[in-house]
Design an enzyme around this catalytic site. Structure first.
Site: not given
Length: 242
Positions: A150, A154
């Site tokens: 993640y 991101k």
């Protein structure tokens, strides 16, 4: 502030995506909610105070995203605002994370954002410009244990957005990024209390954010209030990790 404009929002059936759609609708925009769950997207669209439709879209598929853009233009005649918001989590430490879990998260977040940015920019550059808003996360700034997939995705969204912003700025297309921190959504409120308390202790404002507070920043980026801004990153975190 958005009267006469049309916005396409991925992952728009719930959470931050729906909050953004709600604020955009209140400010006069036509709305297309693109979501993997088509029924939820249609139901959410029906709740908005503006002309709105829901369509199925798998953001990892360029064909799906292109179809969503085409459906938006066919229905409302333009695409002026693109919000790349769709996302998933598959948290695990690197030792336990599977290759598939890594690939899924990077594909939805990073490739999905690239698909959306690319498709929207292709339309906007030929039709007088527009605003693209990409949702990153504070996890992409600092990195969190159990989120190597993640955090990588991101962080990648920030780099992608800055590169895209440079490519299309002269064509009137702006690309900006929002990095939310701890926001009260169904996903975050499902966290164990210990994890929630730990995150709260890191926030100078001593509270979690509301999805509407992310939506307000998206409205700023979508509107003419930010007309001389591109390639920027706004942290909506209550001061966490400043």
């Amino acid at each position: 502030m958005l009267t006469g404009r049309t916005a396409l929002i991925t992952g728009g059936a719930q959470g931050i995506g729906l909050a953004i759609a709600t604020v955009f609708a209140e400010n006069g925009a036509n709305i297309v909610l693109a979501d993997l769950n088509e029924d939820a997207a249609r139901t959410a669209a029906g709740s908005l105070a503006a002309p709105a439709v829901g369509v199925r879209c798998d953001v990892t598929s360029a064909a799906d995203v292109n179809a969503a853009v085409a459906a938006t233009v066919d229905r409302f005649g333009s695409l002026d605002i693109m919000v790349n918001n769709a996302g998933i989590t598959r948290d695990a430490t690197m030792r336990k994370m599977t290759e598939d879990q890594f690939d899924q998260v990077v594909s939805v977040h990073l490739k999905g954002c690239w698909n959306g940015t690319r498709a929207a920019a292709a339309h906007m550059r030929e039709h007088g410009g527009g605003s693209i808003v990409n949702l990153s996360s504070i996890s992409g700034k600092v990195g969190f244990v159990g989120q190597s997939n993640y955090s990588a995705a991101k962080a990648g969204i920030v780099g992608l957005s800055k590169a895209a912003a440079k490519e299309v700025a002269h064509l009137g297309v702006r690309v900006n990024v929002i990095q939310p921190g701890l926001i009260r959504t169904a996903m975050t409120e499902a966290m164990p209390q210990k994890a929630w308390d730990q995150k709260m202790a890191e926030i100078p404002m001593q509270r979690a954010g509301d999805p509407s507070e992310v939506a307000s920043v998206a409205l700023f980026y979508a509107s003419d209030l930010s007309s001389y801004m591109t390639g920027t990153v706004s942290e909506v975190t209550g001061g966490r990790y400043m």
